[in-house]
Design a protein around this motif. Structure first.
Motif, PDB file in Angstrom:
ATOM      1  N   GLY A 172      41.268  53.550  42.872  1.00  0.00           N
ATOM      2  CA  GLY A 172      40.775  53.011  41.626  1.00  0.00           C
ATOM      3  C   GLY A 172      39.393  53.534  41.296  1.00  0.00           C
ATOM      4  O   GLY A 172      38.774  54.266  42.084  1.00  0.00           O
ATOM      5  N   PRO A 173      38.868  53.201  40.102  1.00  0.00           N
ATOM      6  CA  PRO A 173      37.533  53.652  39.689  1.00  0.00           C
ATOM      7  C   PRO A 173      36.460  53.164  40.640  1.00  0.00           C
ATOM      8  O   PRO A 173      36.544  52.074  41.209  1.00  0.00           O
ATOM      9  CB  PRO A 173      37.371  53.043  38.292  1.00  0.00           C
ATOM     10  CG  PRO A 173      38.762  52.758  37.833  1.00  0.00           C
ATOM     11  CD  PRO A 173      39.529  52.402  39.063  1.00  0.00           C
ATOM     12  N   SER A 174      35.446  53.992  40.825  1.00  0.00           N
ATOM     13  CA  SER A 174      34.301  53.640  41.657  1.00  0.00           C
ATOM     14  C   SER A 174      33.058  54.244  41.018  1.00  0.00           C
ATOM     15  O   SER A 174      32.832  55.447  41.094  1.00  0.00           O
ATOM     16  CB  SER A 174      34.484  54.180  43.082  1.00  0.00           C
ATOM     17  OG  SER A 174      33.335  53.923  43.867  1.00  0.00           O
ATOM     18  N   GLY A 175      32.251  53.390  40.351  1.00  0.00           N
ATOM     19  CA  GLY A 175      31.101  53.894  39.609  1.00  0.00           C
ATOM     20  C   GLY A 175      31.558  54.751  38.448  1.00  0.00           C
ATOM     21  O   GLY A 175      32.434  54.371  37.664  1.00  0.00           O
ATOM     22  N   HIS A 176      30.987  55.963  38.364  1.00  0.00           N
ATOM     23  CA  HIS A 176      31.404  56.902  37.322  1.00  0.00           C
ATOM     24  C   HIS A 176      32.608  57.731  37.736  1.00  0.00           C
ATOM     25  O   HIS A 176      33.115  58.504  36.924  1.00  0.00           O
ATOM     26  CB  HIS A 176      30.235  57.839  36.979  1.00  0.00           C
ATOM     27  CG  HIS A 176      29.057  57.119  36.385  1.00  0.00           C
ATOM     28  ND1 HIS A 176      29.081  56.566  35.132  1.00  0.00           N
ATOM     29  CD2 HIS A 176      27.828  56.854  36.903  1.00  0.00           C
ATOM     30  CE1 HIS A 176      27.902  55.990  34.881  1.00  0.00           C
ATOM     31  NE2 HIS A 176      27.134  56.154  35.950  1.00  0.00           N
TER      32      HIS A 176
END
Length: 371
Positions: free
Chosen positions: A352-356
């Protein structure tokens, strides 16, 4: 389990030779209490073997006739001996061909016939009790031995079927593994080729040197996909040596041609089971493919942590720094495929997304090092 009965004609010939050839010898020791052989006796000696010749087509009828002829031979007072070979063979064939009830009925009837024959005083070869015990013991021991041999053959047949079934199951699993390997190899390298081709087209006018690098990557990727396809297909050929699949020792090579800036870190080190190493490689490979596809220009960090009971894999990217000119490529099956690989080994995978950017974390269980 049925016994092959194609050999019964040859068996009938052997039994005929034994019964007719040896009965005159048996006659010499029984002159005092048995009748001499006559043409009728020789005819009776040949009926049993003749019935063995047709046993395959008429198993019950031929068996009953064989025993009836034996009873007639004995009641006529002809010498004991080879005449009993035909009924013994018949009982054995009945049991081995699954006609156990008929065999036991004939054995019981035979025992009754001989006991009645001895009880009427016709038998003169010794005490009646000795005769009764001897014939009873022989019939019982023979029937039990035949049953044990039948059970042994059936168990061996079951074991053979189990081995064949296990072989088919393993072959099926191997085909599934090869199909998955081939899918991953093609998906990764074709995606990489597409990424680099798009990059080369985008840079060829303004930055030809960078376009040259992309084209060189395409050449290497196409060479590798052909080599890995050949390796997988060789396994399908009978007798072909099994080529090793990609392992973690090739991560540096994978990173060099991934199209993104990759840093690989190892925390610890230990030998890994082949399925775990293969799954770890494919997870890193798919993650780098996704990074090159969706986050061009990003920096990717790959960390492998070797624990006592699990291998932890973390792949993180910093996010795209340039437009994804190839965003239309892909079937969307990359992450589910990675999850399936981890789950098949009893592990887990989260993406999944992590930061940018984006992050993939996988845990693959490992056996104890001293096991």
């Amino acid at each position: 389990m049925r016994m092959k009965s194609g050999y019964t004609p040859y068996l009938a010939l052997i039994v005929a030779i034994v019964q007719v050839g040896l009965s005159p010898g048996a006659e010499y020791g029984q002159e005092s209490f048995r009748e001499p052989l006559t043409p009728l006796a020789y005819g009776l000696l040949l009926v049993g073997p003749a019935m063995l010749a047709v046993f395959r087509k008429l198993p019950l009828i031929s068996s009953f006739i064989t025993f009836a002829v034996t009873y007639v031979y004995v009641w006529q007072g002809y010498p004991y001996g080879p005449i009993f070979l035909a009924p013994i063979v018949v009982l054995f064939l009945l049991i081995m061909n699954g006609r156990r009830l008929a065999a036991w009925i004939l054995a019981g009837v035979t025992l009754a016939v001989f006991l009645v024959y001895a009880g009427l005083g016709t038998y003169q070869g010794g005490p009646w009790l000795y005769h009764a015990l001897a014939i009873s013991a022989f019939i019982l021991v023979f029937m039990v031995a035949a049953e044990l041999l039948r059970i042994l053959r059936e168990r061996r047949a079951q074991q053979s079927r189990a081995v064949q079934e296990e072989t088919r199951r393993q072959a099926s699993e191997e085909r599934l593994i090869m199909a998955q390997e081939l899918h991953d190899v093609l998906a990764h390298n074709i995606s990489l080729i597409h990424v680099q081709a798009s990059t080369a087209l985008h840079l060829i006018d303004d930055h030809p040197e960078q376009a040259r690098t992309a084209l060189a990557t395409i050449k290497l990727a196409s060479k590798e996909v052909l080599g890995e396809m050949r390796s997988v297909l060789n396994v399908l050929r009978d007798g072909a040596p099994r080529s090793p699949t990609a392992g973690l020792d090739r991560l540096d090579e994978l990173a060099e041609r991934s199209g993104v800036d990759v840093t690989i870190k190892h925390a610890g080190s230990r030998p890994l089971p082949r399925p775990v190493e293969r799954a770890a490689y494919r997870i890193v490979q798919e993650s780098l493919t996704n990074a090159a596809r969706h986050a061009p220009g990003s920096r990717v960090s790959v960390r492998l942590e070797y624990g006592a009971d699990e291998l932890c894999i973390q792949i993180s990217d910093t996010g795209a720094t340039s437009p994804a000119v190839h965003a239309e490529v892909g079937s969307g099956n990359g992450i589910p495929g990675m999850r399936e690989r981890a789950s098949a080994l009893g592990g887990s995978l989260v993406a999944g997304p992590s930061g940018h950017g984006f992050q993939v974390s996988a845990r693959l269980p490992l056996p104890e090092e001293n096991s």
